[in-house]
Design a protein around this motif. Structure first.
Motif: not given
Ligand code: ARG
Length: 269
Positions: A54-59, A61-63, A95-97, A112-117, A120-122, A159-166
């Motif tokens: 996980t990337s534990a920087d995401y309360p 969900f994970e911290s 790192n999430f990336d 498990l890292s709040g990862m959106s399915a 592209e990732r599939k 934005v966080q590297l490697g995320t859907i927000q990026e």
């Molecule tokens: N839901 C977004 C994604 O899948 C961001 C997830 C970031 N998670 C984290 N633990 N930092 O790209």
């Protein structure tokens, strides 16, 4: 006489085997505690170890709490799954990336890292059924005059590297003229916002609300996209997918997920 000797020999050998088994199982127990990190991942491994990254920087969900323990919705969900299936859980922070790569290299069993399915990732990982859905948000300082995406021109968007927000930020850049600052750590993004190096942080809505409350920030919803729900990711072809989907389906039905939502998530949607 010869027969008796043979019987005696066989009995002696049997005793030896039994003794050997006894010691080796004792050794295994010692191994459990000392060689956890060198255990080969892969469907639980020899002593039923399940390695989660996980990337534990995401309360929420994970911290990591003050005493250095992992905490959050995803952490509790993983603990529940491991317990239901009889696995010992080991959690690794990265790192999430790097999470997808760790799955592809089979260095870990699941993420498990709040990862959106996303579709592209599939192409690179298998996903469980979705266990949560949340939107995106733009977080700003309380005194900011950026109140909607039409105000993004000329600013620095974090934005966080490697995320859907990026990815989302890159799409928005086609219409608005802003700079993107892509960093490894979501918590560092918030620090950069607080110290004026970034003007707006683009991230998950649940997470955004937590930071807004904790740091006296403000923000606005993302009107541009509907993101896929969060799911557990596995190496392609992992046997764990079915096993864990069964637990997730049960958890959605028996109220366990609802209980975790009550405990960890804000009632914002
Ligand atoms: N839901 C977004 C994604 O899948 C961001 C997830 C970031 N998670 C984290 N633990 N930092 O790209």
């Amino acid at each position: 006489m010869k027969k008796n000797l043979l019987m005696l020999l066989m009995a002696a050998m049997l005793t030896l085997v039994l003794v050997a088994c006894g010691t080796s199982s004792e050794d295994d127990q010692v191994d459990d505690q000392t060689t956890e990190n060198t255990e080969e991942p892969g469907e639980g491994g020899e002593n039923n170890l399940l390695i989660m990254a996980t990337s534990a920087d995401y309360p929420p969900f994970e911290s990591i709490d003050e005493s250095g323990e992992f905490e959050g919705f995803d952490i509790e969900l993983a603990r529940y799954i491991a317990e239901e299936l009889g696995y010992e859980l080991e959690i690794r922070d990265m790192n999430f990336d790097g999470l997808i790569g760790a799955l592809q290299a089979e260095r870990v069993d699941m993420v498990l890292s709040g990862m959106s399915a996303t579709e592209e990732r599939k192409e690179n990982v298998d996903f469980s059924i979705e266990y949560h859905r949340s939107g995106e948000m733009f977080v700003t300082r309380a005194d900011s005059d950026i109140e909607g995406i039409e105000d993004l021109d000329g600013i620095v968007l974090g934005v966080q590297l490697g995320t859907i927000q990026e990815e989302g930020a890159l799409v928005l850049q086609e219409d608005y003229d802003f700079e993107i600052s892509a960093l490894d750590d979501a918590q560092v993004l918030i620090q950069e916002l607080l110290t004026n190096r970034i003007d707006v942080v683009y991230l998950d809505k649940q997470v955004a609300h937590g930071f807004i409350e904790a740091q006296g920030l403000t923000g606005f919803d993302d009107p541009t996209r509907v993101s896929p729900g969060m799911a557990i990711a596995f190496p392609i072809g992992s046997d764990l997918v079915d096993e864990i989907n069964a637990v997730l389906e049960e958890a959605l039905e028996n109220g366990k997920i609802a209980e975790l939502e009550d405990e960890w998530l804000l009632d914002i949607e």
